[in-house]
Design a protein around this motif. Sequence first.
Motif, PDB file in Angstrom:
ATOM      1  N   TYR A   1      33.342   6.951   0.979  1.00  0.00           N
ATOM      2  CA  TYR A   1      34.349   6.225   0.207  1.00  0.00           C
ATOM      3  C   TYR A   1      35.641   7.013   0.090  1.00  0.00           C
ATOM      4  O   TYR A   1      35.636   8.238  -0.034  1.00  0.00           O
ATOM      5  CB  TYR A   1      33.795   5.947  -1.194  1.00  0.00           C
ATOM      6  CG  TYR A   1      34.154   4.592  -1.739  1.00  0.00           C
ATOM      7  CD1 TYR A   1      33.517   3.451  -1.274  1.00  0.00           C
ATOM      8  CD2 TYR A   1      35.135   4.447  -2.715  1.00  0.00           C
ATOM      9  CE1 TYR A   1      33.846   2.198  -1.762  1.00  0.00           C
ATOM     10  CE2 TYR A   1      35.467   3.197  -3.221  1.00  0.00           C
ATOM     11  CZ  TYR A   1      34.823   2.077  -2.733  1.00  0.00           C
ATOM     12  OH  TYR A   1      35.147   0.838  -3.224  1.00  0.00           O
ATOM     13  N   PHE A   2      36.753   6.303   0.101  1.00  0.00           N
ATOM     14  CA  PHE A   2      38.065   6.923  -0.029  1.00  0.00           C
ATOM     15  C   PHE A   2      38.177   7.621  -1.382  1.00  0.00           C
ATOM     16  O   PHE A   2      37.846   7.049  -2.416  1.00  0.00           O
ATOM     17  CB  PHE A   2      39.161   5.865   0.097  1.00  0.00           C
ATOM     18  CG  PHE A   2      40.555   6.415   0.047  1.00  0.00           C
ATOM     19  CD1 PHE A   2      41.093   7.069   1.140  1.00  0.00           C
ATOM     20  CD2 PHE A   2      41.338   6.278  -1.092  1.00  0.00           C
ATOM     21  CE1 PHE A   2      42.385   7.576   1.099  1.00  0.00           C
ATOM     22  CE2 PHE A   2      42.624   6.778  -1.142  1.00  0.00           C
ATOM     23  CZ  PHE A   2      43.147   7.426  -0.046  1.00  0.00           C
TER      24      PHE A   2
ATOM     25  N   THR B   1      38.848   0.743   1.093  1.00  0.00           N
ATOM     26  CA  THR B   1      40.263   0.539   1.387  1.00  0.00           C
ATOM     27  C   THR B   1      40.454  -0.729   2.217  1.00  0.00           C
ATOM     28  O   THR B   1      39.508  -1.334   2.710  1.00  0.00           O
ATOM     29  CB  THR B   1      40.850   1.725   2.168  1.00  0.00           C
ATOM     30  OG1 THR B   1      40.290   1.740   3.494  1.00  0.00           O
ATOM     31  CG2 THR B   1      40.536   3.045   1.477  1.00  0.00           C
TER      32      THR B   1
ATOM     33  N   GLN C   1      41.687  13.620   2.044  1.00  0.00           N
ATOM     34  CA  GLN C   1      41.143  12.972   3.232  1.00  0.00           C
ATOM     35  C   GLN C   1      41.472  13.731   4.521  1.00  0.00           C
ATOM     36  O   GLN C   1      40.793  13.571   5.528  1.00  0.00           O
ATOM     37  CB  GLN C   1      41.670  11.542   3.355  1.00  0.00           C
ATOM     38  CG  GLN C   1      41.397  10.683   2.116  1.00  0.00           C
ATOM     39  CD  GLN C   1      39.933  10.623   1.753  1.00  0.00           C
ATOM     40  OE1 GLN C   1      39.544  10.893   0.622  1.00  0.00           O
ATOM     41  NE2 GLN C   1      39.108  10.280   2.698  1.00  0.00           N
TER      42      GLN C   1
ATOM     43  N   CYS D   1      31.710   1.287   5.975  1.00  0.00           N
ATOM     44  CA  CYS D   1      32.047   2.543   5.296  1.00  0.00           C
ATOM     45  C   CYS D   1      31.724   3.763   6.146  1.00  0.00           C
ATOM     46  O   CYS D   1      32.451   4.760   6.105  1.00  0.00           O
ATOM     47  CB  CYS D   1      31.290   2.637   3.970  1.00  0.00           C
ATOM     48  SG  CYS D   1      31.882   1.529   2.683  1.00  0.00           S
TER      49      CYS D   1
ATOM     50  N   ASN E   1      45.993   2.632  -1.304  1.00  0.00           N
ATOM     51  CA  ASN E   1      45.200   2.300  -0.121  1.00  0.00           C
ATOM     52  C   ASN E   1      43.947   1.495  -0.456  1.00  0.00           C
ATOM     53  O   ASN E   1      43.350   0.886   0.420  1.00  0.00           O
ATOM     54  CB  ASN E   1      44.784   3.583   0.613  1.00  0.00           C
ATOM     55  CG  ASN E   1      45.972   4.325   1.195  1.00  0.00           C
ATOM     56  OD1 ASN E   1      46.848   3.712   1.788  1.00  0.00           O
ATOM     57  ND2 ASN E   1      46.028   5.633   1.007  1.00  0.00           N
ATOM     58  N   TYR E   2      43.531   1.510  -1.734  1.00  0.00           N
ATOM     59  CA  TYR E   2      42.325   0.782  -2.108  1.00  0.00           C
ATOM     60  C   TYR E   2      42.524  -0.726  -1.994  1.00  0.00           C
ATOM     61  O   TYR E   2      43.634  -1.241  -2.154  1.00  0.00           O
ATOM     62  CB  TYR E   2      41.932   1.105  -3.555  1.00  0.00           C
ATOM     63  CG  TYR E   2      41.210   2.417  -3.726  1.00  0.00           C
ATOM     64  CD1 TYR E   2      39.905   2.568  -3.293  1.00  0.00           C
ATOM     65  CD2 TYR E   2      41.844   3.499  -4.325  1.00  0.00           C
ATOM     66  CE1 TYR E   2      39.245   3.784  -3.459  1.00  0.00           C
ATOM     67  CE2 TYR E   2      41.189   4.711  -4.499  1.00  0.00           C
ATOM     68  CZ  TYR E   2      39.885   4.835  -4.063  1.00  0.00           C
ATOM     69  OH  TYR E   2      39.228   6.023  -4.222  1.00  0.00           O
TER      70      TYR E   2
ATOM     71  N   GLY F   1      35.880   8.450   5.033  1.00  0.00           N
ATOM     72  CA  GLY F   1      36.677   8.243   3.843  1.00  0.00           C
ATOM     73  C   GLY F   1      37.511   6.991   3.818  1.00  0.00           C
ATOM     74  O   GLY F   1      38.526   6.938   3.119  1.00  0.00           O
ATOM     75  N   LYS F   2      37.123   5.933   4.545  1.00  0.00           N
ATOM     76  CA  LYS F   2      37.888   4.695   4.551  1.00  0.00           C
ATOM     77  C   LYS F   2      37.230   3.611   3.699  1.00  0.00           C
ATOM     78  O   LYS F   2      37.792   2.531   3.511  1.00  0.00           O
ATOM     79  CB  LYS F   2      38.057   4.183   5.986  1.00  0.00           C
ATOM     80  CG  LYS F   2      38.898   5.080   6.876  1.00  0.00           C
ATOM     81  CD  LYS F   2      40.345   5.143   6.413  1.00  0.00           C
ATOM     82  CE  LYS F   2      41.197   5.949   7.379  1.00  0.00           C
ATOM     83  NZ  LYS F   2      42.610   6.024   6.931  1.00  0.00           N
TER      84      LYS F   2
END
Length: 263
Positions: free
Chosen positions: A9-10, A124, A249, A114, A197-198, A120-121
């Motif tokens: 997760y971001f 988002t 990130q 994910c 970015n979320y 880490g995206k």
Amino acid sequence: MKTKSALSYFGADGAVADDLAVMLDHCSHVTIPFVGGASILPRLKARAIVANDLHGLVIHFYQTLAGHFGDIERRRLIERCFTTISHPREIETAMVAVDSDIAHVRAWGFWALCWIGRKGKGGTRSAGGKPSVRFSPQGGTNATRLMSAAAALDEWAKEFQRCEFTNLDFRELLPKIRDDAKCGIYADPPWVGAGRNYLHSFGEIDHRDLSEQLRRFNEATVVVRYGDDPFIRSLYEGWTVIEAEARDQCNAMKGEIWITNWV
């Protein structure tokens, strides 16, 4: 745990989760308004936990993993994750799967978006993307990362089995929490700047509303994690502020602050 978070997760807090969780050790009930990748969950000692997120696919994945739709759906989810490959076509399949009416198919689709794409995206607008491919002998591969993530799911399932789940805006969630010395709140909302970015990002009014909601708690312990920002410091004037660092990130060290009413 084979992974620091249940979902890649971001803005995940896996590197600092141990230190943050300590501040809630005395709480028997903890509410997490922005559960995201849930890195802090295994570190919490509370017997009762409310895991909330406005992102419906996050909550659906955790509910499926916890067995809320039956043990068969939970096992099928884990089995499907074990057979996931690092390939663009798998991402295309996952993008369709998140709209499925079948619990484990929908949950797998989000898990795949994910984990298959670049780290880490998750959470988002750009979740999914393209698989990360390594062309050197250093470090691990995306394939081994997927296998590790799948292998950790049985352990994560046990953690989520002690949770109750909600899918609410924090303005609706926080008023429900009792201001009690045995209650704790861990808030890791979208940060100023990077938080845009979320999928569900925060604007100035959201940051203000959150701080106002949290100020009503005098007995319950509140712990808030943010990127260091003058605007955020001004919103929590009078609170205890702990300065810390964690990797962003891009794997660079970045300052952050932990804000709490716990002394």
